[in-house]
Design a protein around this motif. Structure first.
Motif, PDB file in Angstrom:
ATOM      1  N   VAL A  31       0.862  -1.026   0.015  1.00  0.00           N
ATOM      2  CA  VAL A  31       0.118   0.119   0.062  1.00  0.00           C
ATOM      3  C   VAL A  31       0.810   1.060  -0.040  1.00  0.00           C
ATOM      4  O   VAL A  31       1.826   1.291   0.914  1.00  0.00           O
ATOM      5  CB  VAL A  31      -0.903   0.139   1.296  1.00  0.00           C
ATOM      6  CG1 VAL A  31      -1.777   1.273   1.255  1.00  0.00           C
ATOM      7  CG2 VAL A  31      -1.890  -1.102   1.359  1.00  0.00           C
ATOM      8  N   PHE A  32       0.612   1.945  -1.029  1.00  0.00           N
ATOM      9  CA  PHE A  32       1.458   3.269  -0.936  1.00  0.00           C
ATOM     10  C   PHE A  32       0.827   4.707  -0.609  1.00  0.00           C
ATOM     11  O   PHE A  32      -0.451   4.741  -1.064  1.00  0.00           O
ATOM     12  CB  PHE A  32       2.050   3.685  -2.766  1.00  0.00           C
ATOM     13  CG  PHE A  32       3.058   2.674  -2.805  1.00  0.00           C
ATOM     14  CD1 PHE A  32       4.212   2.740  -2.763  1.00  0.00           C
ATOM     15  CD2 PHE A  32       2.647   1.445  -3.691  1.00  0.00           C
ATOM     16  CE1 PHE A  32       5.146   1.789  -3.064  1.00  0.00           C
ATOM     17  CE2 PHE A  32       3.284   0.658  -4.336  1.00  0.00           C
ATOM     18  CZ  PHE A  32       4.827   0.685  -4.066  1.00  0.00           C
ATOM     19  N   ILE A  33       1.054   5.249   0.590  1.00  0.00           N
ATOM     20  CA  ILE A  33       0.717   6.508   0.981  1.00  0.00           C
ATOM     21  C   ILE A  33       1.344   7.565   0.139  1.00  0.00           C
ATOM     22  O   ILE A  33       2.615   7.765   0.192  1.00  0.00           O
ATOM     23  CB  ILE A  33       0.879   6.861   2.232  1.00  0.00           C
ATOM     24  CG1 ILE A  33       0.226   5.461   3.303  1.00  0.00           C
ATOM     25  CG2 ILE A  33       0.255   8.092   2.794  1.00  0.00           C
ATOM     26  CD1 ILE A  33       0.704   5.690   4.688  1.00  0.00           C
ATOM     27  N   LEU A  34       0.443   8.343  -0.698  1.00  0.00           N
ATOM     28  CA  LEU A  34       0.807   9.338  -1.408  1.00  0.00           C
ATOM     29  C   LEU A  34       0.276  10.721  -0.852  1.00  0.00           C
ATOM     30  O   LEU A  34      -0.653  10.869  -0.313  1.00  0.00           O
ATOM     31  CB  LEU A  34      -0.089   9.318  -2.819  1.00  0.00           C
ATOM     32  CG  LEU A  34       0.324   7.890  -3.465  1.00  0.00           C
ATOM     33  CD1 LEU A  34      -0.459   8.151  -4.910  1.00  0.00           C
ATOM     34  CD2 LEU A  34       1.669   7.373  -3.777  1.00  0.00           C
ATOM     35  N   GLY A  35       1.069  11.722  -1.281  1.00  0.00           N
ATOM     36  CA  GLY A  35       0.826  13.054  -0.878  1.00  0.00           C
ATOM     37  C   GLY A  35       2.068  13.963  -0.755  1.00  0.00           C
ATOM     38  O   GLY A  35       3.356  13.200  -0.565  1.00  0.00           O
ATOM     39  N   HIS A  36       1.911  15.086  -0.599  1.00  0.00           N
ATOM     40  CA  HIS A  36       3.053  16.062  -0.832  1.00  0.00           C
ATOM     41  C   HIS A  36       3.691  16.218   0.672  1.00  0.00           C
ATOM     42  O   HIS A  36       3.145  15.747   1.740  1.00  0.00           O
ATOM     43  CB  HIS A  36       2.615  17.551  -1.013  1.00  0.00           C
ATOM     44  CG  HIS A  36       3.740  18.493  -1.338  1.00  0.00           C
ATOM     45  ND1 HIS A  36       4.288  19.432  -0.445  1.00  0.00           N
ATOM     46  CD2 HIS A  36       4.292  19.201  -2.331  1.00  0.00           C
ATOM     47  CE1 HIS A  36       5.114  20.045  -0.698  1.00  0.00           C
ATOM     48  NE2 HIS A  36       4.990  19.890  -2.057  1.00  0.00           N
ATOM     49  N   TRP A  37       4.855  16.562   0.739  1.00  0.00           N
ATOM     50  CA  TRP A  37       5.392  16.762   2.163  1.00  0.00           C
ATOM     51  C   TRP A  37       4.654  17.558   3.033  1.00  0.00           C
ATOM     52  O   TRP A  37       3.897  18.454   2.487  1.00  0.00           O
ATOM     53  CB  TRP A  37       6.867  17.249   2.004  1.00  0.00           C
ATOM     54  CG  TRP A  37       7.791  16.483   1.221  1.00  0.00           C
ATOM     55  CD1 TRP A  37       8.654  15.351   1.660  1.00  0.00           C
ATOM     56  CD2 TRP A  37       8.273  16.552  -0.189  1.00  0.00           C
ATOM     57  NE1 TRP A  37       9.472  15.015   0.660  1.00  0.00           N
ATOM     58  CE2 TRP A  37       9.198  15.486  -0.445  1.00  0.00           C
ATOM     59  CE3 TRP A  37       7.586  17.337  -1.026  1.00  0.00           C
ATOM     60  CZ2 TRP A  37       9.479  15.467  -1.764  1.00  0.00           C
ATOM     61  CZ3 TRP A  37       8.129  17.410  -2.476  1.00  0.00           C
ATOM     62  CH2 TRP A  37       9.120  16.374  -2.701  1.00  0.00           C
ATOM     63  N   SER A  53       6.534   7.679   0.859  1.00  0.00           N
ATOM     64  CA  SER A  53       7.542   8.550   0.878  1.00  0.00           C
ATOM     65  C   SER A  53       6.684   9.619  -0.342  1.00  0.00           C
ATOM     66  O   SER A  53       6.458   8.947  -1.344  1.00  0.00           O
ATOM     67  CB  SER A  53       8.863   7.830  -0.334  1.00  0.00           C
ATOM     68  OG  SER A  53       9.593   6.914   0.848  1.00  0.00           O
ATOM     69  N   PRO A  54       6.911  10.869  -0.042  1.00  0.00           N
ATOM     70  CA  PRO A  54       6.072  11.699  -0.823  1.00  0.00           C
ATOM     71  C   PRO A  54       6.519  11.809  -2.444  1.00  0.00           C
ATOM     72  O   PRO A  54       5.553  11.871  -3.025  1.00  0.00           O
ATOM     73  CB  PRO A  54       6.570  13.141  -0.171  1.00  0.00           C
ATOM     74  CG  PRO A  54       6.807  12.762   1.332  1.00  0.00           C
ATOM     75  CD  PRO A  54       7.339  11.397   1.167  1.00  0.00           C
ATOM     76  N   PRO A  55       7.870  11.341  -2.677  1.00  0.00           N
ATOM     77  CA  PRO A  55       8.064  11.304  -4.049  1.00  0.00           C
ATOM     78  C   PRO A  55       7.234  10.476  -4.869  1.00  0.00           C
ATOM     79  O   PRO A  55       7.244  10.379  -6.055  1.00  0.00           O
ATOM     80  CB  PRO A  55       9.617  11.302  -4.169  1.00  0.00           C
ATOM     81  CG  PRO A  55      10.139  11.578  -2.886  1.00  0.00           C
ATOM     82  CD  PRO A  55       9.046  11.396  -1.697  1.00  0.00           C
ATOM     83  N   HIS A  56       6.942   9.236  -4.204  1.00  0.00           N
ATOM     84  CA  HIS A  56       5.957   8.359  -5.096  1.00  0.00           C
ATOM     85  C   HIS A  56       4.642   8.893  -5.309  1.00  0.00           C
ATOM     86  O   HIS A  56       4.218   8.344  -6.362  1.00  0.00           O
ATOM     87  CB  HIS A  56       5.855   7.085  -3.934  1.00  0.00           C
ATOM     88  CG  HIS A  56       6.980   6.336  -3.674  1.00  0.00           C
ATOM     89  ND1 HIS A  56       8.012   6.139  -4.311  1.00  0.00           N
ATOM     90  CD2 HIS A  56       7.163   5.506  -2.399  1.00  0.00           C
ATOM     91  CE1 HIS A  56       8.751   5.210  -3.812  1.00  0.00           C
ATOM     92  NE2 HIS A  56       8.409   5.032  -2.946  1.00  0.00           N
ATOM     93  N   SER A 111       4.659  24.923   5.891  1.00  0.00           N
ATOM     94  CA  SER A 111       5.294  23.865   6.468  1.00  0.00           C
ATOM     95  C   SER A 111       6.310  23.219   5.802  1.00  0.00           C
ATOM     96  O   SER A 111       7.414  22.700   6.418  1.00  0.00           O
ATOM     97  CB  SER A 111       4.109  22.938   6.827  1.00  0.00           C
ATOM     98  OG  SER A 111       4.653  21.850   7.877  1.00  0.00           O
ATOM     99  N   THR A 112       6.315  23.242   4.346  1.00  0.00           N
ATOM    100  CA  THR A 112       7.394  22.644   3.718  1.00  0.00           C
ATOM    101  C   THR A 112       8.573  23.483   3.715  1.00  0.00           C
ATOM    102  O   THR A 112       9.972  22.992   3.745  1.00  0.00           O
ATOM    103  CB  THR A 112       7.043  22.454   2.192  1.00  0.00           C
ATOM    104  OG1 THR A 112       5.624  21.529   2.288  1.00  0.00           O
ATOM    105  CG2 THR A 112       7.974  21.637   1.417  1.00  0.00           C
TER     106      THR A 112
END
Length: 333
Positions: free
Chosen positions: A114-120, A250-253, A282-283
């Motif tokens: 399962v890949f968690i996606l999303g910006h940092w 990993s956000p890059p994913h 925040s980034t």
């Protein structure tokens, strides 16, 4: 409340008023109680390993040469220490692979990740921490991502006796830190020698490193295959010890959905979003804190705002293009 005819400004005013009332109530209650004395957090010291302490010798030297060995004077001791560690990492890789390679390669990954996606800074870490509490799931630990080349032979010692060298909290958000906490597999790829935008943290005053590896665009087919092989190599070793479904964050994913589906056609994806205005601020804080503690430069943070904007645009251009490739029953946002 019936929202018909309520303007956004009026809705915001109602929300702000009610939130302020709740906050004042909590503050009045808090004033009646003696304040608890917070425990001091263990921070970064000379003993604290940086990400690069887990690298192999060859990629470490390649990164130094690409950046012309341009250390800040105060970071030279760290660079020398990392060099010594990379020699040991490379030797221990031979030990790990000699003991386990054949058995690992014969052990398939039974459950697609399962890949968690999303910006940092969009909440991916908190979501990761929550999902891995499910007893059906496993995850790459901080130590596995720190020392991907030899964790199978050294994890028992480091996790048991060297926990004191790590800070107790992450520098950017005070989330708990430790060798056994969930971690981003992107760091494992870095330490294995795979090009990554995360290498920008090592020399933050230079141009961004490997931006094309954020979304894997413009790479030769051989480079994409090498990236896929490296990720699979690492995940097989994580899965060898624990056969449960791996939850990855990993956000890059977020920008690599197409390639991830080529490796794991049955993978599942969870995309978490947050107000982009909050994400931006925040980034900025995230990269400043990581550049400060991980950099071999004393960072100036030049062009950091543009770096955050360009990464955001590149990430979501790729995501919006590839998200339609995910089967609806394997995607949640």
């Amino acid at each position: 409340m019936d929202g018909a005819g309520v303007t956004p400004g009026e809705l915001l005013a109602v929300h702000t008023t009610s939130s302020t009332a709740r906050l004042e109530k909590r503050m009045s209650v808090a004033e009646m109680k003696p304040a608890a004395k917070p425990k001091p957090a263990r921070g970064y010291s000379l003993l604290t390993p940086r990400f690069w302490h887990g690298m192999l010798l060859s990629p470490w030297l390649r990164m130094l040469a690409r950046n012309r060995f341009a250390f800040s004077p105060t970071r030279v001791p760290t660079a020398l220490a990392v060099t010594g560690f990379t020699v040991g990492n490379s030797a221990l890789r031979w030990v790990q692979e000699g003991l386990y390679r054949r058995r690992v390669e014969q052990t398939p990954i039974e459950h697609a990740p399962v890949f968690i996606l999303g910006h940092w800074r969009s909440g991916t870490t908190m979501l990761h921490e929550m999902l891995v509490r499910d007893p059906r799931h496993t995850y790459p630990t901080t130590y596995q991502c720190f020392a991907p080349s030899h964790f199978m032979v050294t994890n028992w010692f480091v996790s048991r006796f060297l926990g004191f060298v790590l800070p107790t909290q992450r520098p950017m958000d005070s989330m708990p830190a430790g060798w056994n906490c969930p971690q981003e597999d992107e760091f494992a790829l870095c330490n294995m020698g795979v090009p990554s935008p995360y290498l920008t943290m090592a020399f933050p005053n230079h141009a961004p490193q490997h931006p094309e590896y954020l979304d894997l665009s413009g790479l030769r087919p051989s480079q994409i295959e090498a990236w896929k092989d490296a990720l699979l190599w690492f995940l097989k070793r994580v899965n060898y010890w624990d056969r449960r479904r791996i939850i990855l964050k990993s956000p890059p994913h977020t920008a690599r959905v197409k390639t991830l589906l080529e490796i794991f056609p049955n993978a599942r994806f969870i995309h978490i979003v947050r107000d982009p205005f909050a994400i931006y601020a925040s980034t900025i804080k995230l990269w400043k804190s990581l550049n400060d503690v991980q950099g071999l430069h004393v960072p100036r943070h030049d062009n950091l705002e543009e770096y955050v904007f360009s990464n955001f645009e590149r990430m979501y251009a790729a995501f919006e293009q590839d998200r339609e490739m995910i089967e609806p029953d394997r995607f949640h946002e």
